[in-house]
Design an enzyme around this catalytic site. Sequence first.
Site, mmCIF file in Angstrom:
data_model
loop_
_atom_site.group_PDB
_atom_site.id
_atom_site.type_symbol
_atom_site.label_atom_id
_atom_site.label_comp_id
_atom_site.label_asym_id
_atom_site.label_seq_id
_atom_site.Cartn_x
_atom_site.Cartn_y
_atom_site.Cartn_z
ATOM 1 C CG ASN A 116 -1.775 1.195 1.371
ATOM 2 O OD1 ASN A 116 -2.417 1.594 0.397
ATOM 3 N ND2 ASN A 116 -1.850 1.806 2.558
ATOM 4 C CG HIS A 118 -0.386 5.966 4.914
ATOM 5 N ND1 HIS A 118 -1.760 6.062 5.006
ATOM 6 C CD2 HIS A 118 0.108 6.722 5.924
ATOM 7 C CE1 HIS A 118 -2.075 6.835 6.031
ATOM 8 N NE2 HIS A 118 -0.966 7.251 6.611
ATOM 9 C CB SER A 145 5.377 4.932 4.082
ATOM 10 O OG SER A 145 5.771 5.952 4.970
ATOM 11 C CG ASP A 154 -2.678 3.347 7.034
ATOM 12 O OD1 ASP A 154 -2.761 2.865 5.881
ATOM 13 O OD2 ASP A 154 -3.455 4.232 7.442
HETATM 14 C C1 GRF Z 1 -2.970 8.775 -2.081
HETATM 15 O O1 GRF Z 1 -2.716 9.918 -1.328
HETATM 16 C C2 GRF Z 1 -2.541 7.548 -1.332
HETATM 17 O O2 GRF Z 1 -1.411 7.777 -0.541
HETATM 18 C C3 GRF Z 1 -3.719 7.262 -0.467
HETATM 19 O O3 GRF Z 1 -4.834 7.542 -1.278
HETATM 20 C C4 GRF Z 1 -4.471 8.520 -2.239
HETATM 21 C C5 GRF Z 1 -4.815 7.950 -3.578
HETATM 22 O O4 GRF Z 1 -4.604 8.894 -4.598
HETATM 23 N N1 GRF Z 1 -3.657 5.899 0.021
HETATM 24 P P1 GRF Z 1 -4.695 8.434 -6.117
HETATM 25 O O5 GRF Z 1 -6.080 7.818 -6.301
HETATM 26 O O6 GRF Z 1 -3.615 7.452 -6.388
HETATM 27 O O7 GRF Z 1 -4.562 9.690 -6.911
#
Ligand code: GRF
Length: 231
Positions: A116, A118, A145, A154
């Site tokens: 993932n 984050h 991260s 997370d």
């Molecule tokens: C990103 O900020 C990611 O870190 C979080 O959700 C958001 C997704 O953005 N988990 P995108 O859909 O990839 O533009």
Amino acid sequence: MTQTGQAAPKKRVAVFISGSGSNLAALIDAARDDDYPVEIALVLSNKADAYGLIRAADAGIQTAFVDHRAYDSREAFEDAITVVLSEQSIDIICLAGFMRILTAGFVSTYEGRMINVHPSLLPDYKGLQTHSRVLEAGERYHGCSVHFVQAELDGGPVILQARIPVLEDDTPDSLAGRVLVQEHRIYPAALSMLGAGAVTFAEPDVVISGRDAPIVITDKDSLSWRDLIHG
Ligand code: GRF
């Protein structure tokens, strides 16, 4: 290469999204390179109108919409997802803005094969609204991260992290924008490491060949997935 001199088949990746899919776009772009070690084989969304589904279709990638509201439990929703993953012979899952909590059972099935991205310097600022919380706390640094997914939200061990300074006049939006730029750098790099076997999950940590884990970069450092998987 295999013993017969043939290139080993690329691992097949499913990217789970719920929204814009800008991280998905970064993964798709990286995977256009013939040498990139994985193929983006499937994009799965729980939202019919996720813009990431359009990005995927434009790139000729198989898409799936699995509506969580059509199932009366998380397990039933995940069973439906599992059918799609199995039909597409998926090896690795990338969560990229996927706004559903996954059960411990599903997470353990994909332990070591699900990552993932984050928007914080984990283990700090788990959860939502990270940019405004970082500003309210007066932090000097923020970042993003890529981590292995474990049952705690997370909470899994970090593979790769990018750190940026918080600027005096930052707003949550300006900070989020600069963090997102870094997400788009580190996510393809971390996925390439997983696909190439350069990083493995060894509970409770990660093991990275030839380096200390996690890898931490700043916005000033260069980052090349080729160097990470060959270097
Ligand atoms: C990103 O900020 C990611 O870190 C979080 O959700 C958001 C997704 O953005 N988990 P995108 O859909 O990839 O533009």
